[in-house]
Write a protein that holds these residues in place. Sequence first.
Motif, PDB file in Angstrom:
ATOM      1  N   GLY A  99       0.816  -1.218   0.000  1.00  0.00           N
ATOM      2  CA  GLY A  99       0.000   0.000   0.000  1.00  0.00           C
ATOM      3  C   GLY A  99       0.847   1.263   0.000  1.00  0.00           C
ATOM      4  O   GLY A  99       0.549   2.224  -0.716  1.00  0.00           O
ATOM      5  N   SER A 100       1.905   1.258   0.791  1.00  0.00           N
ATOM      6  CA  SER A 100       2.802   2.413   0.827  1.00  0.00           C
ATOM      7  C   SER A 100       3.489   2.615  -0.512  1.00  0.00           C
ATOM      8  O   SER A 100       3.601   3.738  -1.005  1.00  0.00           O
ATOM      9  CB  SER A 100       3.866   2.234   1.906  1.00  0.00           C
ATOM     10  N   PHE A 101       3.932   1.520  -1.120  1.00  0.00           N
ATOM     11  CA  PHE A 101       4.594   1.610  -2.413  1.00  0.00           C
ATOM     12  C   PHE A 101       3.645   2.155  -3.476  1.00  0.00           C
ATOM     13  O   PHE A 101       3.999   3.071  -4.216  1.00  0.00           O
ATOM     14  CB  PHE A 101       5.121   0.240  -2.833  1.00  0.00           C
ATOM     15  N   ILE A 159       2.141   6.272  -7.185  1.00  0.00           N
ATOM     16  CA  ILE A 159       1.096   6.953  -7.964  1.00  0.00           C
ATOM     17  C   ILE A 159       0.911   8.394  -7.513  1.00  0.00           C
ATOM     18  O   ILE A 159       0.843   9.305  -8.340  1.00  0.00           O
ATOM     19  CB  ILE A 159      -0.215   6.176  -7.866  1.00  0.00           C
ATOM     20  N   TYR A 160       0.816   8.616  -6.199  1.00  0.00           N
ATOM     21  CA  TYR A 160       0.460   9.940  -5.681  1.00  0.00           C
ATOM     22  C   TYR A 160       1.593  10.645  -4.950  1.00  0.00           C
ATOM     23  O   TYR A 160       1.368  11.672  -4.320  1.00  0.00           O
ATOM     24  CB  TYR A 160      -0.737   9.817  -4.731  1.00  0.00           C
ATOM     25  N   GLY A 161       2.795  10.117  -5.020  1.00  0.00           N
ATOM     26  CA  GLY A 161       3.912  10.698  -4.273  1.00  0.00           C
ATOM     27  C   GLY A 161       4.224  12.125  -4.663  1.00  0.00           C
ATOM     28  O   GLY A 161       4.531  12.955  -3.820  1.00  0.00           O
ATOM     29  N   GLY A 162       4.179  12.418  -5.943  1.00  0.00           N
ATOM     30  CA  GLY A 162       4.456  13.779  -6.394  1.00  0.00           C
ATOM     31  C   GLY A 162       3.455  14.778  -5.857  1.00  0.00           C
ATOM     32  O   GLY A 162       3.813  15.906  -5.508  1.00  0.00           O
ATOM     33  N   GLU A 163       2.203  14.369  -5.751  1.00  0.00           N
ATOM     34  CA  GLU A 163       1.168  15.257  -5.218  1.00  0.00           C
ATOM     35  C   GLU A 163       1.248  15.355  -3.695  1.00  0.00           C
ATOM     36  O   GLU A 163       1.070  16.425  -3.127  1.00  0.00           O
ATOM     37  CB  GLU A 163      -0.208  14.738  -5.621  1.00  0.00           C
ATOM     38  N   PRO A 175       9.776  15.073 -13.735  1.00  0.00           N
ATOM     39  CA  PRO A 175       9.270  14.892 -15.095  1.00  0.00           C
ATOM     40  C   PRO A 175       9.888  13.690 -15.824  1.00  0.00           C
ATOM     41  O   PRO A 175       9.266  13.103 -16.696  1.00  0.00           O
ATOM     42  CB  PRO A 175       9.637  16.193 -15.799  1.00  0.00           C
ATOM     43  N   ALA A 176      11.094  13.297 -15.469  1.00  0.00           N
ATOM     44  CA  ALA A 176      11.754  12.187 -16.154  1.00  0.00           C
ATOM     45  C   ALA A 176      11.429  10.835 -15.523  1.00  0.00           C
ATOM     46  O   ALA A 176      11.763   9.798 -16.082  1.00  0.00           O
ATOM     47  CB  ALA A 176      13.262  12.406 -16.162  1.00  0.00           C
ATOM     48  N   GLY A 177      10.826  10.813 -14.344  1.00  0.00           N
ATOM     49  CA  GLY A 177      10.453   9.558 -13.697  1.00  0.00           C
ATOM     50  C   GLY A 177      11.547   8.898 -12.895  1.00  0.00           C
ATOM     51  O   GLY A 177      11.456   7.723 -12.573  1.00  0.00           O
ATOM     52  N   HIS A 178      12.598   9.630 -12.537  1.00  0.00           N
ATOM     53  CA  HIS A 178      13.706   9.035 -11.788  1.00  0.00           C
ATOM     54  C   HIS A 178      13.303   8.643 -10.371  1.00  0.00           C
ATOM     55  O   HIS A 178      13.769   7.617  -9.866  1.00  0.00           O
ATOM     56  CB  HIS A 178      14.901   9.979 -11.742  1.00  0.00           C
ATOM     57  N   VAL A 179      12.472   9.440  -9.735  1.00  0.00           N
ATOM     58  CA  VAL A 179      12.046   9.108  -8.368  1.00  0.00           C
ATOM     59  C   VAL A 179      11.177   7.857  -8.396  1.00  0.00           C
ATOM     60  O   VAL A 179      11.330   6.966  -7.556  1.00  0.00           O
ATOM     61  CB  VAL A 179      11.305  10.291  -7.713  1.00  0.00           C
TER      62      VAL A 179
END
Length: 49
Positions: free
Chosen positions: A7-9, A14-18, A25-29
């Motif tokens: 659930g944490s993953f 999905i919502y970590g950026g928000e 923008p490149a998806g590295h995180v």
Amino acid sequence: MVVLALGSFIGLFIYGGEMIGWDDPAGHVQLALFMAFLFGIVSGYRVRA
């Protein structure tokens, strides 16, 4: 524990950026989160065996 980790993953992936506010923008995180989760699964199975 598996449900909590999964659930944490999913939530961070999905919502970590928000939620946290990172600019990725490149998806590295997201790639780093995925690899950390994958390595955790692999090492967990190796410890059990």
